[in-house]
Design a protein around this motif. Sequence first.
Motif, PDB file in Angstrom:
ATOM      1  N   ARG A   1      -0.715 -15.041   8.309  1.00  0.00           N
ATOM      2  CA  ARG A   1      -0.250 -15.413   6.981  1.00  0.00           C
ATOM      3  C   ARG A   1       1.263 -15.305   6.864  1.00  0.00           C
ATOM      4  NH1 ARG A   1      -5.449 -12.574   4.043  1.00  0.00           N
ATOM      5  NH2 ARG A   1      -6.802 -14.394   4.256  1.00  0.00           N
ATOM      6  N   ARG A   2       1.843 -16.275   6.195  1.00  0.00           N
ATOM      7  CA  ARG A   2       3.297 -16.307   5.982  1.00  0.00           C
ATOM      8  C   ARG A   2       3.645 -15.522   4.717  1.00  0.00           C
ATOM      9  NH1 ARG A   2       1.840 -21.588   7.417  1.00  0.00           N
ATOM     10  NH2 ARG A   2       2.696 -22.277   9.422  1.00  0.00           N
ATOM     11  N   ASP A   3       4.916 -15.153   4.609  1.00  0.00           N
ATOM     12  CA  ASP A   3       5.376 -14.400   3.452  1.00  0.00           C
ATOM     13  C   ASP A   3       5.481 -15.288   2.219  1.00  0.00           C
ATOM     14  OD1 ASP A   3       5.531 -12.177   5.022  1.00  0.00           O
ATOM     15  OD2 ASP A   3       7.702 -12.278   5.310  1.00  0.00           O
ATOM     16  N   TYR A   4       5.487 -14.642   1.057  1.00  0.00           N
ATOM     17  CA  TYR A   4       5.685 -15.316  -0.215  1.00  0.00           C
ATOM     18  C   TYR A   4       7.166 -15.300  -0.584  1.00  0.00           C
ATOM     19  CZ  TYR A   4       0.629 -14.635  -0.699  1.00  0.00           C
ATOM     20  OH  TYR A   4      -0.723 -14.649  -0.509  1.00  0.00           O
ATOM     21  N   VAL A   5       7.509 -16.034  -1.629  1.00  0.00           N
ATOM     22  CA  VAL A   5       8.884 -15.998  -2.141  1.00  0.00           C
ATOM     23  C   VAL A   5       9.216 -14.593  -2.648  1.00  0.00           C
ATOM     24  CG1 VAL A   5      10.434 -16.861  -3.945  1.00  0.00           C
ATOM     25  CG2 VAL A   5       8.905 -18.446  -2.747  1.00  0.00           C
ATOM     26  N   GLU A   6       8.250 -13.975  -3.368  1.00  0.00           N
ATOM     27  CA  GLU A   6       8.517 -12.687  -4.010  1.00  0.00           C
ATOM     28  C   GLU A   6       8.355 -11.489  -3.087  1.00  0.00           C
ATOM     29  OE1 GLU A   6       6.283 -15.323  -7.035  1.00  0.00           O
ATOM     30  OE2 GLU A   6       6.206 -14.857  -4.885  1.00  0.00           O
ATOM     31  N   MET A   7       7.530 -11.607  -2.057  1.00  0.00           N
ATOM     32  CA  MET A   7       7.225 -10.452  -1.196  1.00  0.00           C
ATOM     33  C   MET A   7       6.617 -10.949   0.104  1.00  0.00           C
ATOM     34  SD  MET A   7       3.749  -8.967  -2.996  1.00  0.00           S
ATOM     35  CE  MET A   7       4.563  -8.807  -4.581  1.00  0.00           C
ATOM     36  N   ASP A   8       6.439 -10.019   1.028  1.00  0.00           N
ATOM     37  CA  ASP A   8       5.773 -10.405   2.270  1.00  0.00           C
ATOM     38  C   ASP A   8       4.260 -10.464   2.046  1.00  0.00           C
ATOM     39  OD1 ASP A   8       4.589  -7.789   2.619  1.00  0.00           O
ATOM     40  OD2 ASP A   8       6.505  -7.079   3.413  1.00  0.00           O
ATOM     41  N   ALA A   9       3.546 -10.889   3.075  1.00  0.00           N
ATOM     42  CA  ALA A   9       2.101 -11.085   2.955  1.00  0.00           C
ATOM     43  C   ALA A   9       1.311  -9.865   3.402  1.00  0.00           C
ATOM     44  CB  ALA A   9       1.685 -12.299   3.789  1.00  0.00           C
ATOM     45  N   LYS A  10       1.991  -8.818   3.836  1.00  0.00           N
ATOM     46  CA  LYS A  10       1.301  -7.640   4.345  1.00  0.00           C
ATOM     47  C   LYS A  10       0.830  -6.751   3.196  1.00  0.00           C
ATOM     48  CE  LYS A  10       4.121  -7.513   8.549  1.00  0.00           C
ATOM     49  NZ  LYS A  10       5.123  -6.732   9.317  1.00  0.00           N
ATOM     50  N   PRO A  11      -0.276  -6.040   3.409  1.00  0.00           N
ATOM     51  CA  PRO A  11      -0.702  -5.066   2.387  1.00  0.00           C
ATOM     52  C   PRO A  11       0.253  -3.888   2.357  1.00  0.00           C
ATOM     53  CG  PRO A  11      -2.071  -4.868   4.334  1.00  0.00           C
ATOM     54  CD  PRO A  11      -1.189  -6.061   4.558  1.00  0.00           C
ATOM     55  N   LEU A  12       0.177  -3.094   1.302  1.00  0.00           N
ATOM     56  CA  LEU A  12       0.971  -1.876   1.235  1.00  0.00           C
ATOM     57  C   LEU A  12       0.484  -0.888   2.295  1.00  0.00           C
ATOM     58  CD1 LEU A  12       3.125  -0.201  -0.294  1.00  0.00           C
ATOM     59  CD2 LEU A  12       1.263   0.629  -1.758  1.00  0.00           C
ATOM     60  N   TYR A  13      -0.833  -0.729   2.363  1.00  0.00           N
ATOM     61  CA  TYR A  13      -1.465   0.093   3.394  1.00  0.00           C
ATOM     62  C   TYR A  13      -2.632  -0.703   3.965  1.00  0.00           C
ATOM     63  CZ  TYR A  13       1.044   3.985   1.184  1.00  0.00           C
ATOM     64  OH  TYR A  13       2.013   4.813   0.659  1.00  0.00           O
ATOM     65  N   SER A  14      -2.703  -0.804   5.273  1.00  0.00           N
ATOM     66  CA  SER A  14      -3.696  -1.658   5.905  1.00  0.00           C
ATOM     67  C   SER A  14      -4.948  -0.890   6.318  1.00  0.00           C
ATOM     68  CB  SER A  14      -3.089  -2.339   7.131  1.00  0.00           C
ATOM     69  OG  SER A  14      -3.936  -3.368   7.607  1.00  0.00           O
ATOM     70  N   PHE A  15      -5.972  -1.632   6.613  1.00  0.00           N
ATOM     71  CA  PHE A  15      -7.242  -1.107   7.113  1.00  0.00           C
ATOM     72  C   PHE A  15      -7.003  -0.167   8.298  1.00  0.00           C
ATOM     73  CE2 PHE A  15     -10.708  -1.428  10.192  1.00  0.00           C
ATOM     74  CZ  PHE A  15     -11.813  -1.138   9.417  1.00  0.00           C
ATOM     75  N   GLY A  16      -7.655   0.979   8.254  1.00  0.00           N
ATOM     76  CA  GLY A  16      -7.538   1.944   9.345  1.00  0.00           C
ATOM     77  C   GLY A  16      -6.434   2.956   9.183  1.00  0.00           C
ATOM     78  N   TYR A  17      -5.591   2.774   8.159  1.00  0.00           N
ATOM     79  CA  TYR A  17      -4.419   3.630   7.990  1.00  0.00           C
ATOM     80  C   TYR A  17      -4.792   4.996   7.419  1.00  0.00           C
ATOM     81  CZ  TYR A  17      -0.012   5.357   6.017  1.00  0.00           C
ATOM     82  OH  TYR A  17       1.071   6.139   5.696  1.00  0.00           O
ATOM     83  N   GLY A  18      -4.065   6.000   7.840  1.00  0.00           N
ATOM     84  CA  GLY A  18      -4.207   7.345   7.305  1.00  0.00           C
ATOM     85  C   GLY A  18      -3.384   8.314   8.133  1.00  0.00           C
ATOM     86  N   LEU A  19      -2.748   9.269   7.463  1.00  0.00           N
ATOM     87  CA  LEU A  19      -1.885  10.234   8.138  1.00  0.00           C
ATOM     88  C   LEU A  19      -2.613  11.558   8.373  1.00  0.00           C
ATOM     89  CD1 LEU A  19       1.397   9.677   6.069  1.00  0.00           C
ATOM     90  CD2 LEU A  19       0.752   8.592   8.237  1.00  0.00           C
TER      91      LEU A  19
END
Length: 797
Positions: A649-667
């Motif tokens: 997926r390409r970025d938008y005018v206002e923001m990128d296309a990535k989620p804030l936190y993606s699947f599988g994430y955790g500290l």
Amino acid sequence: MIKHFTLSLCLLGATATYAQKAKPVYKDSKVPTDARVKDLLGRMTVEEKVGQLSTILGWEMYQKDGQKVGISAAYKKAVDERHIGGLWATLRADPWTKKTLANGLNPAQAAEASNALQKYAVEHTRLGIPMFLAEECPHGHMAIGATVFPTSIGQSSTWDPALLQRMASAIATEVRVQGGHIGYGPVLDLAREPRWSRVEETYGEDPVLTSQMGVAMVKGLQGASLKSGVNVISTLKHFAAYGVPEGGHNGGSISTGYRELYQSFLPPVHAAVKAGILSIMTSYNSIDGVPCSSNEFLLTDLLRKQWGFQGFTVSDLGSISGILTSHHVAATPPEAAALAINAGLDDDLSGYGYDKELLAAFNQKLVSTEILDRAVGRVLRLKFEMGLFENPYVDTKKAAKQVKSPANVELARQVARESVVLLKNEKDVLPLSKSLKSIAVIGPNADNIYNQLGDYTAPQPESNIVTVLEGIKGKVAAGTKVTYVKGCAIRDTTQVDLAAAVAAARSAEVAVIVLGGSSARDFKTEYQSTGAANVTASNTQAISDMESGEGYDRATLDLLGKQQELLQAVVKTGTPVVVVLIKGRPLNLNWMAAHVPAVLDAWYPGQEGGNAIADVLFGDYNPAGRLTISIPKSVGQLPVYYNAKRPERRDYVEMDAKPLYSFGYGLSYSKFEYTDLQVNTTESNGAVQASVRFKVKNTSARDGDEVAQLYLSDDASSVVTPVKQLKKFQRLMLKAGEQKEVAFELTAEDLMLLNQKMEWVVEPGVFTVMVGGASDDIKLKTQFNVAKAIKLAVAEH
């Protein structure tokens, strides 16, 4: 001659008398089940057969007079006149059923009521067929006194199927000892639309993770034998593709091609079928114009002919009549009943989809005797297999002892601890010191028992639930000052006290602010016949906190009410802030991700949530929960699930296309290092195996769990495939400085795709293996090659 004739008459008379007294075949436990089913069907009238397919609302079927429990006139009428075969939610208590702690049943009374209901069915009907009692149990039995575990989205965040199997076994025991036979769960819908109200009931956005969690639940609920007295039939929900409605509208139309249906939405169901699940519930939606409750392809061709499903199917509440009233593909109620049963839908959850309408359809010759017997036989088979004809009753003393046992409460705490996801921990703000002199605990979810529990939860005495405030108080030293200020409600903007919250934060060394959402039903809300809430955009009365849970679809994902203002005001004080999120769906966390040093996501953590969260906050438990659904930056990005098909997926005018936190994430409070990735492949006789090995090391001074995740990419394929797809995972405990080797085996099933001819194949070519701590945190990567094409059998996949 006369003597012989007289003797013959005596023998004939004796034989006739014996035949009258002999046990019917269907009541003989030594006879094979098939013969028992056939014998019983041969004795039943059409009305009795139709009645066996009615599972009616059960909470009005008992009556309680003080401490005495018995059956109601409504139950007698339903059994005598309609010959019903099952009850649903008999022991359920909540605002919809209007059952409270005062007029509902404790576990011993529940067992007593179940026995009374069975006794009437067995002793006051012509054939003595026992009743099936089905109960809701996705995160604990939805009955008074039962253990409340985290909701499913939290359960999956543990990435620990073995733990879920233990949890499901505990739930099954609590249901069974109270007289229940069927447990509704797991929910295996993929949640790729966070505006949808039922995200909390799912295991997230991924088919592989959902499959493993679902199999664990099925095995835990059903156990090794239905005759164990502590196991129940598992009913999978919802068949199929229910969790991606257009616009997030619950039960709404979905848009998916059949290849995507096969590759993403059906694998969790198929995995459960292979694990032996015995009941499957249809969904409210349609697929390509065909309602799921009258979809012969799904219910017969796929489920039974291709996959070999041996149990019975059941409608969702009211979905048979919905073929007429919602989808408008039938002109009359009997036509709707005929469409459903002819397609392969066996049991009617509601009692008004079949019942007189199915009788009318039969009399109109829209339904044959063969089709009717097919459905009834599937239900009866499991009543025999469960041993209900021999032992329909339960021990009321066991119910009192085994429901919400200390072991189950401790298990609820463990599931909650493992589910907590640490989203941010800047400059190691966490864990907190237990010797802090002052802590401010702020927010609408800091000390609210029902907001912590999720939908499908029974009324609770306050003593059952440990809130975050109580959990914190239980951790700190005796001299620590803990100040609590609610600050605001979840939705109601008239309940605001920002000044008190600011004052508390300013006078504390740290502020723990507990925000999010709520699926807590109240007695003022109006409910549909299906149990979903009626939601209106405006309301002149006091607004409940509920913004999630069945029927509560969202247009935005922003924090509601004055929560954002509360958070900003507290952060502005300069006191270090820790946010704890209690909620049922992803929310807009952009501002807190940028301005708050530490953020924990606890979903709905259940009755032990406060203790579990405190365990994490103060370092008694090292968090290792991982997201099972991506958290978007904006609803404008949706859908934003990690395994979308190419192109990227390409970025938008206002923001990128990535989620804030993606699947599988955790500290974690620990740090982990991945090394030495190796892949060895072998091919022979139409099979392929890729052995993947790598090492994970805890490079920190603190023991902790890591969730090692393996993703796969098919680099060039005949049809479009995902950018990456989770294939294997393992939660492993590593002591400080310890290193372990992780080994995964990939087979043809992991590498296959559905080609242009709709055939399951492994195509020759290059595959990329990626391992790491999240879908967007790949530590190691390598490639391997498959030399020969493999075609897999349809029935297997």
